[in-house]
Design a protein around this motif. Structure first.
Motif, PDB file in Angstrom:
ATOM      1  N   SER A 103       0.802  -1.217   0.000  1.00  0.00           N
ATOM      2  CA  SER A 103       0.000   0.000   0.000  1.00  0.00           C
ATOM      3  C   SER A 103       0.835   1.268   0.000  1.00  0.00           C
ATOM      4  O   SER A 103       0.338   2.344  -0.319  1.00  0.00           O
ATOM      5  N   SER A 104       2.103   1.179   0.363  1.00  0.00           N
ATOM      6  CA  SER A 104       2.963   2.347   0.406  1.00  0.00           C
ATOM      7  C   SER A 104       3.505   2.662  -0.987  1.00  0.00           C
ATOM      8  O   SER A 104       3.553   1.813  -1.874  1.00  0.00           O
ATOM      9  N   THR A 105       3.917   3.928  -1.189  1.00  0.00           N
ATOM     10  CA  THR A 105       4.558   4.296  -2.460  1.00  0.00           C
ATOM     11  C   THR A 105       5.950   3.685  -2.562  1.00  0.00           C
ATOM     12  O   THR A 105       6.438   3.463  -3.670  1.00  0.00           O
ATOM     13  N   ARG A 106       6.581   3.420  -1.430  1.00  0.00           N
ATOM     14  CA  ARG A 106       7.860   2.713  -1.433  1.00  0.00           C
ATOM     15  C   ARG A 106       7.573   1.226  -1.369  1.00  0.00           C
ATOM     16  O   ARG A 106       6.766   0.769  -0.580  1.00  0.00           O
ATOM     17  N   LEU A 151      14.677  -4.282  -2.784  1.00  0.00           N
ATOM     18  CA  LEU A 151      14.032  -3.156  -3.448  1.00  0.00           C
ATOM     19  C   LEU A 151      13.274  -3.706  -4.653  1.00  0.00           C
ATOM     20  O   LEU A 151      13.879  -4.220  -5.596  1.00  0.00           O
ATOM     21  N   LEU A 152      11.947  -3.615  -4.635  1.00  0.00           N
ATOM     22  CA  LEU A 152      11.137  -4.168  -5.705  1.00  0.00           C
ATOM     23  C   LEU A 152      11.202  -3.292  -6.957  1.00  0.00           C
ATOM     24  O   LEU A 152      11.423  -2.076  -6.868  1.00  0.00           O
ATOM     25  N   ILE A 153      10.978  -3.901  -8.108  1.00  0.00           N
ATOM     26  CA  ILE A 153      11.004  -3.146  -9.361  1.00  0.00           C
ATOM     27  C   ILE A 153       9.828  -2.177  -9.449  1.00  0.00           C
ATOM     28  O   ILE A 153       9.808  -1.309 -10.326  1.00  0.00           O
ATOM     29  N   LEU A 154       8.837  -2.292  -8.540  1.00  0.00           N
ATOM     30  CA  LEU A 154       7.707  -1.365  -8.513  1.00  0.00           C
ATOM     31  C   LEU A 154       8.032  -0.081  -7.777  1.00  0.00           C
ATOM     32  O   LEU A 154       7.251   0.872  -7.833  1.00  0.00           O
ATOM     33  N   ASP A 155       9.159  -0.036  -7.062  1.00  0.00           N
ATOM     34  CA  ASP A 155       9.524   1.138  -6.276  1.00  0.00           C
ATOM     35  C   ASP A 155      10.021   2.256  -7.201  1.00  0.00           C
ATOM     36  O   ASP A 155      10.702   1.992  -8.206  1.00  0.00           O
ATOM     37  N   PRO A 156       9.692   3.525  -6.886  1.00  0.00           N
ATOM     38  CA  PRO A 156      10.154   4.630  -7.746  1.00  0.00           C
ATOM     39  C   PRO A 156      11.672   4.746  -7.850  1.00  0.00           C
ATOM     40  O   PRO A 156      12.183   5.330  -8.823  1.00  0.00           O
ATOM     41  N   GLU A 157      12.405   4.201  -6.868  1.00  0.00           N
ATOM     42  CA  GLU A 157      13.867   4.264  -6.912  1.00  0.00           C
ATOM     43  C   GLU A 157      14.473   3.130  -7.747  1.00  0.00           C
ATOM     44  O   GLU A 157      15.687   3.100  -7.955  1.00  0.00           O
ATOM     45  N   SER A 158      13.648   2.223  -8.225  1.00  0.00           N
ATOM     46  CA  SER A 158      14.164   1.082  -8.987  1.00  0.00           C
ATOM     47  C   SER A 158      14.327   1.459 -10.453  1.00  0.00           C
ATOM     48  O   SER A 158      13.402   1.979 -11.093  1.00  0.00           O
ATOM     49  N   ILE A 159      15.499   1.183 -10.980  1.00  0.00           N
ATOM     50  CA  ILE A 159      15.808   1.417 -12.395  1.00  0.00           C
ATOM     51  C   ILE A 159      16.375   0.110 -12.961  1.00  0.00           C
ATOM     52  O   ILE A 159      17.378  -0.404 -12.466  1.00  0.00           O
ATOM     53  N   VAL A 160      15.725  -0.428 -13.998  1.00  0.00           N
ATOM     54  CA  VAL A 160      16.163  -1.688 -14.590  1.00  0.00           C
ATOM     55  C   VAL A 160      16.361  -1.489 -16.089  1.00  0.00           C
ATOM     56  O   VAL A 160      15.408  -1.130 -16.794  1.00  0.00           O
ATOM     57  N   PRO A 161      17.567  -1.700 -16.594  1.00  0.00           N
ATOM     58  CA  PRO A 161      17.764  -1.650 -18.055  1.00  0.00           C
ATOM     59  C   PRO A 161      17.077  -2.841 -18.726  1.00  0.00           C
ATOM     60  O   PRO A 161      17.272  -3.992 -18.315  1.00  0.00           O
ATOM     61  N   ARG A 208       6.682   3.026 -10.541  1.00  0.00           N
ATOM     62  CA  ARG A 208       5.836   4.203 -10.397  1.00  0.00           C
ATOM     63  C   ARG A 208       5.345   4.407  -8.959  1.00  0.00           C
ATOM     64  O   ARG A 208       4.826   5.471  -8.632  1.00  0.00           O
ATOM     65  N   GLY A 209       5.465   3.379  -8.127  1.00  0.00           N
ATOM     66  CA  GLY A 209       4.981   3.487  -6.766  1.00  0.00           C
ATOM     67  C   GLY A 209       3.510   3.181  -6.598  1.00  0.00           C
ATOM     68  O   GLY A 209       2.987   3.206  -5.485  1.00  0.00           O
ATOM     69  N   ASP A 210       2.812   2.902  -7.707  1.00  0.00           N
ATOM     70  CA  ASP A 210       1.383   2.584  -7.639  1.00  0.00           C
ATOM     71  C   ASP A 210       1.078   1.169  -8.100  1.00  0.00           C
ATOM     72  O   ASP A 210      -0.055   0.851  -8.436  1.00  0.00           O
ATOM     73  N   GLY A 211       2.102   0.317  -8.137  1.00  0.00           N
ATOM     74  CA  GLY A 211       1.910  -1.053  -8.578  1.00  0.00           C
ATOM     75  C   GLY A 211       2.156  -1.260 -10.062  1.00  0.00           C
ATOM     76  O   GLY A 211       2.047  -2.390 -10.539  1.00  0.00           O
ATOM     77  N   MET A 212       2.473  -0.201 -10.795  1.00  0.00           N
ATOM     78  CA  MET A 212       2.747  -0.290 -12.230  1.00  0.00           C
ATOM     79  C   MET A 212       4.193   0.102 -12.496  1.00  0.00           C
ATOM     80  O   MET A 212       4.916   0.587 -11.626  1.00  0.00           O
TER      81      MET A 212
END
Length: 293
Positions: free
Chosen positions: A141-144, A184-194, A209-213
């Protein structure tokens, strides 16, 4: 006083008519019986016809009376059957409820079995697995977006190692303790995956995006058209994530930046696989630099 010699049944005409009709019926019945006796003796074929006519008349009446008799005699059995059926119905309902509980447990066990089999196949297929661990917690439920594994440095887990499930990438390890690790999940705004697009190898960046997308951004060319259903996998660039791990699927047409759905949801997983980094030395440096303070 001497009794009257008048034996008439009173002055009631109804009683007199009843007595008279009784006499008539008695005499008529006797005559019919004598006639039938003589007919059966002197002319048996004619007597058979008469007997058949009487049978045609009396059979429906007898059948109706027999149906009524059987219906009345079946009432006690019907009552007992009703109460017996009620008790049997209650027993069957209790048995059905118990069986439903067993079926639900069997379904849960079957689902767990399928997930574990998929994880075993993945571990056998991946060339450099570290450990298969349980996802004991994931923020939904959190943005992180973080998750916790029940495996740590004592099991060989290191910062920067990628974490994946049977259907795709989950994230990467950012903190390690002896028996736990934070992912750190790939859904977190701090996650960057090439990543790269499967159909043509187009390089892109997958960011949470922090919203599950997930947001897919073109890494080079401008005015890139993304179509619904475009699949993206890791490209191996950066040295952390091995190539060809499924990441996301685009959900709507867009240019340059597209909205995508992750191929795996950590909330639905019980187990995850920790892998060696694609280039351990380079990924360790980048992981320490990117770890949140």
């Amino acid at each position: 006083m001497a009794p009257s010699l008048n034996r008439r049944p009173g002055f009631s005409r109804r009683a007199q008519y009843g007595l008279f009709i009784g006499y008539v019926l008695a005499v008529g019945g006797a005559l019919i019986a004598v006639a039938l006796l003589l007919l059966s003796t002197l002319n048996p074929p004619a007597f058979a016809v008469v007997r058949g006519a009487f049978s045609e008349v009396t059979t429906p009446i007898a059948s109706g009376l027999d149906w009524m008799r059987r219906g009345i005699s079946s009432v006690p059995g019907g009552v007992s059957s009703f109460f017996g059926v009620r008790s049997e119905n209650a027993r069957l309902k209790a048995e059905l409820e118990a069986n439903r509980t067993l079926v639900d447990r069997a379904r849960v066990v079957s689902q767990d079995n399928r997930r574990l089999r998929a994880m075993l196949k993945l571990r056998d297929r991946v060339a450099n697995p570290v450990v298969a661990a349980r996802l004991v917690y994931a923020t939904g439920s959190s943005t992180r977006r973080f998750a916790t594994l029940n495996a740590g440095s004592w099991q060989g887990v290191r910062v920067g190692q990628p974490v994946r499930g049977p259907d795709g990438l989950i994230g990467r390890v950012i903190e390690v303790s002896p028996n736990t690790a934070r992912v750190l999940l790939i859904l977190d705004p701090e996650s960057i995956v090439p990543v790269r697009r499967i159909k043509d190898g187009l390089p892109a960046i997958a960011a949470g995006r922090g919203d599950g997308m997930i947001e897919i951004r073109s890494a080079g060319a401008a005015q890139v058209l993304f179509e619904p259903g475009d699949g993206f996998v890791t490209s191996g660039t950066g040295g952390i994530f091995p190539p060809n791990i499924a990441v996301a699927i685009v959900t709507a047409r867009a240019r340059d930046i597209a909205r995508a759905q992750a191929t795996v949801s950590p909330d639905t997983l019980d187990y995850a696989l920790v892998q060696q980094s694609f280039f351990p030395e380079a990924s360790g440096i980048r992981a320490r630099e990117a770890a949140p303070q």
